[in-house]
Design a protein around this motif. Structure first.
Motif, PDB file in Angstrom:
ATOM      1  N   ILE A  56       2.769   4.443 -14.598  1.00 25.85           N
ATOM      2  CA  ILE A  56       2.399   5.829 -14.834  1.00 25.85           C
ATOM      3  C   ILE A  56       3.507   6.760 -14.356  1.00 25.85           C
ATOM      4  CG2 ILE A  56       1.155   6.048 -12.634  1.00 25.85           C
ATOM      5  CD1 ILE A  56      -0.857   7.843 -14.210  1.00 25.85           C
ATOM      6  N   LYS A  63       9.537   6.149 -18.614  1.00 25.13           N
ATOM      7  CA  LYS A  63       8.586   5.178 -19.160  1.00 25.13           C
ATOM      8  C   LYS A  63       9.037   4.633 -20.520  1.00 25.13           C
ATOM      9  CE  LYS A  63       4.898   7.769 -19.315  1.00 25.13           C
ATOM     10  NZ  LYS A  63       5.537   9.093 -19.057  1.00 25.13           N
ATOM     11  N   GLU A 185       1.075   4.377 -24.313  1.00 21.38           N
ATOM     12  CA  GLU A 185       0.210   5.560 -24.463  1.00 21.38           C
ATOM     13  C   GLU A 185      -0.823   5.337 -25.568  1.00 21.38           C
ATOM     14  OE1 GLU A 185       0.248   7.977 -22.426  1.00 21.38           O
ATOM     15  OE2 GLU A 185       2.272   8.373 -21.683  1.00 21.38           O
ATOM     16  N   THR A 217       1.450   4.869 -19.363  1.00 20.09           N
ATOM     17  CA  THR A 217       0.543   5.998 -19.543  1.00 20.09           C
ATOM     18  C   THR A 217       0.932   7.151 -18.621  1.00 20.09           C
ATOM     19  OG1 THR A 217      -1.796   6.674 -19.525  1.00 20.09           O
ATOM     20  CG2 THR A 217      -1.086   5.144 -17.818  1.00 20.09           C
ATOM     21  N   HIS A 218       0.416   8.331 -18.916  1.00 16.80           N
ATOM     22  CA  HIS A 218       0.548   9.462 -17.994  1.00 16.80           C
ATOM     23  C   HIS A 218      -0.820   9.878 -17.464  1.00 16.80           C
ATOM     24  CE1 HIS A 218      -0.433  11.451 -21.832  1.00 16.80           C
ATOM     25  NE2 HIS A 218      -0.970  12.394 -21.085  1.00 16.80           N
ATOM     26  N   GLU A 219      -1.840   9.046 -17.759  1.00 16.41           N
ATOM     27  CA  GLU A 219      -3.212   9.388 -17.393  1.00 16.41           C
ATOM     28  C   GLU A 219      -3.728   8.457 -16.298  1.00 16.41           C
ATOM     29  OE1 GLU A 219      -5.419  10.839 -21.297  1.00 16.41           O
ATOM     30  OE2 GLU A 219      -4.327   8.974 -21.670  1.00 16.41           O
ATOM     31  N   ILE A 223      -5.411   4.217 -15.792  1.00 16.86           N
ATOM     32  CA  ILE A 223      -5.085   3.263 -14.725  1.00 16.86           C
ATOM     33  C   ILE A 223      -6.344   2.875 -13.961  1.00 16.86           C
ATOM     34  CG2 ILE A 223      -3.810   2.964 -12.575  1.00 16.86           C
ATOM     35  CD1 ILE A 223      -1.970   3.088 -14.976  1.00 16.86           C
TER      36      ILE A 223
END
Length: 363
Positions: A56, A63, A185, A217-219, A223
């Motif tokens: 993340i 990423k 993503e 992911t960035h969320e 996770i």
């Protein structure tokens, strides 16, 4: 149904490459620059067989470059990208092609071919490999059943919902029986309910097939939902990694704390607005606990052990990977000796505790 492909055309990993407890992927001091920008600046991490590792970071953290190095589309300037015992960064294109088939990929925007049916999209990697039509269709049918879309085999992508398209993408990524599934993503374009169903599907596939999955992911909620371990990347470096529940309970880096801001309990705005770093009559403590200590009567023990009052201002308890994780905000009289006693007690019990500020009243 033909479950096994011929040895002449299928990549065979080293005998011990996917042995239990062995790493499917190992990155060693990976570096990649674009001009003056260090996209990757000494990344080292492992992905173990059968686990789900989440990576993340914010946009621009590295990423995308990392995942391109993993699937061989980007060559690192230095370092190693070891997949099933082989350093793919050192392989020529001809050697790389069969190993790439050991890596499945699912994308944010699905990347389905609109002119092909669902079953043809799923079977496409096998067509590229030269499999027979019967073999391709049998495998496609098996995978569409796995992802719950058997009735859509003859449909075209335009008739599918976003969640259905992603299920097709997952089935296609599994066609060649990969050792590693990369998810780039994969749920970012989906609504929350569909996201939950796709994540549940990935977890189910992970467990049923013992498939190793690496999520980009960035969320944090992604996770939290399915990853076993998490690695936080920032400015091309891994700044923190560990079991998800442990990182959620005790984030160390500023970027991790920021990414967790929407998930971990925070002070209500009206109290946070009155918070001051100058000493006032009431000190506000943040207390983070997890695991066995979160199952104990910590606050009642505090009340009976340390003289003086305290109040619970805000907080909550969650369960991550079957482990309780709690964040509490306590208000206590701001006498220096009393604050020290409370902090010493909490830390002595294994909690992470700190004074976040002071307020002038108890409203």
């Amino acid at each position: 149904m033909n479950q096994h492909f011929s040895a002449e055309t299928q990549y065979t990993p080293p005998a011990d490459a996917a042995a239990p407890q062995e790493d499917v992927v190992r990155l060693v001091d990976l570096k990649r620059r674009f001009g003056a920008t260090a996209a990757l600046d000494g990344v080292s991490l492992t992905v173990r067989k059968g686990e789900i590792l989440g990576i993340i970071g914010r946009s621009g953290a590295g990423k995308s470059t990392l995942i391109r190095c993993l699937n061989g589309l980007e060559r690192p300037d230095s370092g190693q990208v070891i997949v099933e015992g082989r350093d793919i960064a050192r392989l020529g294109e001809r050697e790389l092609q069969p190993l790439r088939r050991r890596i499945g990929m699912i994308f944010q925007h699905f990347n389905l071919l609109s002119a092909k049916t669902v079953e043809d999209n799923v079977a496409l990697p096998l067509k590229i490999e030269g499999r027979s039509k019967a073999e391709r269709l049998a495998r496609a049918a098996e995978l569409l059943d796995l992802v719950g879309l058997s009735e859509k085999a003859k449909a075209y992508p335009a008739s599918l919902s976003g969640g259905q398209k992603q299920r097709v993408g997952i089935a296609r990524a599994l066609a060649a029986r990969p050792a590693l599934l990369l998810s780039d993503e994969a749920t970012s374009a989906l609504d929350p309910e569909t996201t939950r169903s796709i994540l549940a599907l990935l977890r189910d596939i992970n467990r049923r097939l013992d498939l190793t999955i690496l999520l980009i992911t960035h969320e944090m909620e992604v996770i939290r939902s399915i990853a076993d371990r998490v690695a936080v990347i920032d400015a091309g470096r891994i700044v923190e990694q560990g079991p998800v529940w442990s990182v959620f309970a005790d984030p160390r880096s500023a970027i991790t704390k920021s990414l967790l801001g929407g998930i971990r309990p925070q002070l209500p705005e009206e109290i946070a607005a009155r918070l001051s770093q100058s000493a006032g009559p009431e000190a506000v403590l943040r207390v983070d606990i997890a695991g066995e200590i979160a199952r104990q009567p910590l606050l009642s023990d505090l009340a009976t052990t340390v003289p003086g009052s305290f109040r619970l201002i805000h907080g909550g308890i969650d369960h991550v990977q079957q482990q309780p994780v709690a964040s509490l905000f306590l208000g206590i009289p701001a006498d220096a000796g009393h604050v020290k006693q409370v902090l010493d007690f909490l830390k002595g019990r294994g909690a992470r505790a700190e004074v976040v500020g002071y307020v002038s009243d108890n409203d």
